[in-house]
Design a protein around this motif. Structure first.
Motif, PDB file in Angstrom:
ATOM      1  N   LEU A 189      -4.896  10.360   0.054  1.00  0.00           N
ATOM      2  CA  LEU A 189      -4.759   9.177   0.900  1.00  0.00           C
ATOM      3  C   LEU A 189      -4.165   8.017   0.112  1.00  0.00           C
ATOM      4  O   LEU A 189      -3.294   7.295   0.605  1.00  0.00           O
ATOM      5  N   PHE A 190      -4.621   7.854  -1.131  1.00  0.00           N
ATOM      6  CA  PHE A 190      -4.056   6.780  -1.935  1.00  0.00           C
ATOM      7  C   PHE A 190      -2.618   7.088  -2.333  1.00  0.00           C
ATOM      8  O   PHE A 190      -1.776   6.183  -2.391  1.00  0.00           O
ATOM      9  N   GLU A 191      -2.329   8.355  -2.577  1.00  0.00           N
ATOM     10  CA  GLU A 191      -0.943   8.739  -2.883  1.00  0.00           C
ATOM     11  C   GLU A 191      -0.038   8.374  -1.718  1.00  0.00           C
ATOM     12  O   GLU A 191       1.070   7.875  -1.913  1.00  0.00           O
ATOM     13  N   ARG A 192      -0.523   8.597  -0.505  1.00  0.00           N
ATOM     14  CA  ARG A 192       0.267   8.265   0.683  1.00  0.00           C
ATOM     15  C   ARG A 192       0.460   6.764   0.807  1.00  0.00           C
ATOM     16  O   ARG A 192       1.591   6.273   0.913  1.00  0.00           O
ATOM     17  N   LEU A 193      -0.623   6.008   0.802  1.00  0.00           N
ATOM     18  CA  LEU A 193      -0.512   4.561   0.973  1.00  0.00           C
ATOM     19  C   LEU A 193       0.132   3.913  -0.246  1.00  0.00           C
ATOM     20  O   LEU A 193       1.158   3.236  -0.141  1.00  0.00           O
ATOM     21  N   GLY A 194      -0.468   4.125  -1.399  1.00  0.00           N
ATOM     22  CA  GLY A 194       0.023   3.477  -2.607  1.00  0.00           C
ATOM     23  C   GLY A 194       1.422   3.907  -2.983  1.00  0.00           C
ATOM     24  O   GLY A 194       2.247   3.092  -3.405  1.00  0.00           O
ATOM     25  N   GLY A 195       1.711   5.202  -2.803  1.00  0.00           N
ATOM     26  CA  GLY A 195       3.031   5.711  -3.173  1.00  0.00           C
ATOM     27  C   GLY A 195       4.131   5.146  -2.312  1.00  0.00           C
ATOM     28  O   GLY A 195       5.192   4.729  -2.810  1.00  0.00           O
ATOM     29  N   GLU A 196       3.906   5.109  -0.993  1.00  0.00           N
ATOM     30  CA  GLU A 196       4.909   4.555  -0.093  1.00  0.00           C
ATOM     31  C   GLU A 196       5.135   3.077  -0.361  1.00  0.00           C
ATOM     32  O   GLU A 196       6.267   2.589  -0.360  1.00  0.00           O
ATOM     33  N   LEU A 197       4.055   2.357  -0.587  1.00  0.00           N
ATOM     34  CA  LEU A 197       4.177   0.919  -0.819  1.00  0.00           C
ATOM     35  C   LEU A 197       4.819   0.621  -2.171  1.00  0.00           C
ATOM     36  O   LEU A 197       5.575  -0.339  -2.310  1.00  0.00           O
ATOM     37  N   GLU A 198       4.528   1.470  -3.162  1.00  0.00           N
ATOM     38  CA  GLU A 198       5.153   1.294  -4.477  1.00  0.00           C
ATOM     39  C   GLU A 198       6.663   1.473  -4.373  1.00  0.00           C
ATOM     40  O   GLU A 198       7.435   0.707  -4.953  1.00  0.00           O
ATOM     41  N   LYS A 199       7.096   2.481  -3.614  1.00  0.00           N
ATOM     42  CA  LYS A 199       8.535   2.696  -3.413  1.00  0.00           C
ATOM     43  C   LYS A 199       9.168   1.496  -2.714  1.00  0.00           C
ATOM     44  O   LYS A 199      10.261   1.060  -3.079  1.00  0.00           O
ATOM     45  N   GLN A 200       8.469   0.966  -1.719  1.00  0.00           N
ATOM     46  CA  GLN A 200       9.011  -0.183  -1.008  1.00  0.00           C
ATOM     47  C   GLN A 200       9.137  -1.392  -1.930  1.00  0.00           C
ATOM     48  O   GLN A 200      10.144  -2.092  -1.917  1.00  0.00           O
ATOM     49  N   CYS A 201       8.117  -1.627  -2.741  1.00  0.00           N
ATOM     50  CA  CYS A 201       8.138  -2.791  -3.632  1.00  0.00           C
ATOM     51  C   CYS A 201       9.166  -2.643  -4.752  1.00  0.00           C
ATOM     52  O   CYS A 201       9.641  -3.642  -5.302  1.00  0.00           O
ATOM     53  N   GLU A 220       1.570  -6.063  -7.143  1.00  0.00           N
ATOM     54  CA  GLU A 220       0.223  -5.748  -7.631  1.00  0.00           C
ATOM     55  C   GLU A 220      -0.836  -6.037  -6.573  1.00  0.00           C
ATOM     56  O   GLU A 220      -1.869  -5.354  -6.497  1.00  0.00           O
ATOM     57  N   ASP A 221      -0.590  -7.020  -5.710  1.00  0.00           N
ATOM     58  CA  ASP A 221      -1.534  -7.318  -4.633  1.00  0.00           C
ATOM     59  C   ASP A 221      -1.503  -6.229  -3.565  1.00  0.00           C
ATOM     60  O   ASP A 221      -2.543  -5.868  -2.998  1.00  0.00           O
ATOM     61  N   VAL A 222      -0.316  -5.732  -3.279  1.00  0.00           N
ATOM     62  CA  VAL A 222      -0.178  -4.651  -2.309  1.00  0.00           C
ATOM     63  C   VAL A 222      -0.935  -3.414  -2.800  1.00  0.00           C
ATOM     64  O   VAL A 222      -1.703  -2.791  -2.058  1.00  0.00           O
ATOM     65  N   ASP A 223      -0.726  -3.064  -4.062  1.00  0.00           N
ATOM     66  CA  ASP A 223      -1.405  -1.902  -4.647  1.00  0.00           C
ATOM     67  C   ASP A 223      -2.915  -2.090  -4.616  1.00  0.00           C
ATOM     68  O   ASP A 223      -3.659  -1.166  -4.270  1.00  0.00           O
ATOM     69  N   ALA A 224      -3.385  -3.287  -4.949  1.00  0.00           N
ATOM     70  CA  ALA A 224      -4.824  -3.549  -4.983  1.00  0.00           C
ATOM     71  C   ALA A 224      -5.436  -3.413  -3.596  1.00  0.00           C
ATOM     72  O   ALA A 224      -6.549  -2.881  -3.440  1.00  0.00           O
ATOM     73  N   GLN A 225      -4.726  -3.870  -2.578  1.00  0.00           N
ATOM     74  CA  GLN A 225      -5.260  -3.755  -1.220  1.00  0.00           C
ATOM     75  C   GLN A 225      -5.308  -2.303  -0.760  1.00  0.00           C
ATOM     76  O   GLN A 225      -6.280  -1.885  -0.113  1.00  0.00           O
TER      77      GLN A 225
END
Length: 200
Positions: free
Chosen positions: A84-96, A178-183
């Motif tokens: 689940l974190f790979e999905r959320l965090g990974g997608e958001l990391e790519k966007q950022c 970093e805020d996106v990842d933390a959330q």
């Protein structure tokens, strides 16, 4: 004998995905797509019926990229919270990582058009349903493994995962990475048992 196209049709669709993601449906015209794809207007209209047709095909192609991603989530041996974190965090990391931070064409389209265009709904609705079922399955598996809290309803929690990711995609357009990842991390942790929180 027909004249061969001097360009790759799929490359034009890929360019259209980028342009529609960046400018939205209302903010995109044929000129922007042609400029990004490096083709002339005559070539565009000799190949495609209309900009709307290109938009729908771009949206179909974009949502199809989720099929292998869902298969990975459903077949991976990693714990559910990690996935689940790979999905959320990974997608958001790519966007950022993209300085334009244009995000997801599906989420951007849903935010812009809502349910106004039936043809768009026929593409986005099945894609959303497939993601919801994937999240529901992951959460159910995580509960069986003792990693996801038992008091959570898998269906509604899967819908929440989808909504949180869509919301964070919008926030990620302006928020520090970093805020996106933390959330994203905080959200997934809130779904977990203590053992599950140690898995990602």
């Amino acid at each position: 004998m027909g004249r061969r196209k001097a360009f790759d049709e799929q490359a034009v669709i890929d360019s259209a995905i980028a342009v529609f993601s960046e400018h939205g449906y209302a903010g995109t015209d044929v000129g922007l797509v042609c400029e990004r794809a490096n083709i002339g207007r005559s070539s565009f209209y000799n190949t495609f019926d209309s900009l709307d047709a290109v938009f729908l095909r771009a949206l179909r192609d974009y949502t199809a990229t989720g099929i292998p991603a869902r298969e990975h989530l459903l077949t991976s041996s990693l714990p559910a919270p990690a996935l689940l974190f790979e999905r959320l965090g990974g997608e958001l990391e790519k966007q950022c990582a993209d300085e334009r931070r244009i995000g997801c064409l599906s989420a951007n389209t849903a935010a812009e058009l809502g349910r106004e265009v039936d043809a768009v709904c026929t593409i986005l609705d099945p894609d959303r349903a497939a993601w919801l079922e994937t999240y529901r399955t992951l959460i159910t598996r995580g509960q069986a493994d003792g990693h996801i809290r038992d008091d959570l309803d898998p269906k509604s929690t899967g819908e929440l995962v989808q909504s949180v990711l869509a919301g964070l995609r919008v926030s990620a357009r302006v928020m520090p990475a970093e805020d996106v990842d933390a959330q994203a991390r905080t959200f997934v942790a809130a779904l977990c048992t203590p053992a599950g929180a140690e898995t990602f």
